[in-house]
Design an enzyme around this catalytic site. Structure first.
Site, PDB file in Angstrom:
ATOM      1  N   SER A   1      -5.040   2.209  -2.210  1.00  0.00           N
ATOM      2  CA  SER A   1      -4.152   2.505  -1.092  1.00  0.00           C
ATOM      3  C   SER A   1      -4.764   3.492  -0.094  1.00  0.00           C
ATOM      4  O   SER A   1      -5.952   3.416   0.190  1.00  0.00           O
ATOM      5  CB  SER A   1      -2.800   2.974  -1.611  1.00  0.00           C
ATOM      6  N   TRP A   2      -3.955   4.396   0.459  1.00  0.00           N
ATOM      7  CA  TRP A   2      -4.436   5.279   1.523  1.00  0.00           C
ATOM      8  C   TRP A   2      -5.648   6.102   1.094  1.00  0.00           C
ATOM      9  O   TRP A   2      -6.585   6.293   1.874  1.00  0.00           O
ATOM     10  CB  TRP A   2      -3.334   6.197   2.046  1.00  0.00           C
TER      11      TRP A   2
ATOM     12  N   SER B   1       0.854  -1.183   0.000  1.00  0.00           N
ATOM     13  CA  SER B   1       0.000   0.000   0.000  1.00  0.00           C
ATOM     14  C   SER B   1       0.890   1.233   0.000  1.00  0.00           C
ATOM     15  O   SER B   1       2.039   1.185   0.452  1.00  0.00           O
ATOM     16  CB  SER B   1      -0.877  -0.022   1.252  1.00  0.00           C
ATOM     17  N   CYS B   2       0.350   2.336  -0.509  1.00  0.00           N
ATOM     18  CA  CYS B   2       1.052   3.623  -0.465  1.00  0.00           C
ATOM     19  C   CYS B   2      -0.016   4.713  -0.373  1.00  0.00           C
ATOM     20  O   CYS B   2      -1.011   4.530   0.320  1.00  0.00           O
ATOM     21  CB  CYS B   2       1.971   3.790  -1.673  1.00  0.00           C
ATOM     22  N   ARG B   3       0.131   5.795  -1.065  1.00  0.00           N
ATOM     23  CA  ARG B   3      -0.890   6.846  -1.053  1.00  0.00           C
ATOM     24  C   ARG B   3      -1.992   6.564  -2.067  1.00  0.00           C
ATOM     25  O   ARG B   3      -3.163   6.576  -1.741  1.00  0.00           O
ATOM     26  CB  ARG B   3      -0.256   8.213  -1.334  1.00  0.00           C
TER      27      ARG B   3
END
Length: 139
Positions: free
Chosen positions: A129-130, A101-103
């Protein structure tokens, strides 16, 4: 071989490669619901590859560990004891299900490539993701 035949083969090869890429990406995407259930599945490793400053600003997904993308290769090659000491969790095995996961999902895709190159085989992406997490959680 004629120019037409050569061009036709090149186009066919590019289409085949794009189809493989699309299938691989579709086959390894996880949903918000699957990520939400990770705290109930300790055998899954959820790795957030955002920078530490980003997590301080926004928060984090429960049960995730933070390994910034620029540290990922070094982290995944650490000795088991050093990994646990640094990240507070057992180092994933090569066949452990890992969700990146990331932004927004772009760095997660890069993280998947790094892990795959290191021999990890059970890799997934939380594509939203986020941003998807925050939207679903009403944050």
């Amino acid at each position: 071989m004629s120019l037409l035949e050569s061009t036709g083969r090149l186009i066919a090869s590019k289409l085949k490669n794009q189809t493989k890429l699309i299938f691989r990406q579709l086959a390894s995407i996880v949903t918000y619901e699957e990520v939400k259930d990770v705290p109930n599945k300790p055998e899954i490793c959820l790795i957030d590859v955002r920078r530490r400053e980003e997590l301080k600003e926004t928060g984090r997904i429960p049960a995730s560990i933070n390994i910034p993308l620029d540290e990922l290769e070094d982290a995944l090659t650490l000795e088991r004891s050093n990994f646990k000491l640094k990240y507070g969790r057992a180092k994933p095995q090569k066949d452990t299900k890992i969700i990146f996961s990331c932004r927004s999902g772009k760095r997660a895709l890069e993280a998947e490539k790094i892990a795959k190159a290191l021999g990890y085989t059970n890799l997934s992406l939380y594509s939203g993701s986020w941003l998807d997490w925050a939207n679903n959680e009403g944050l």
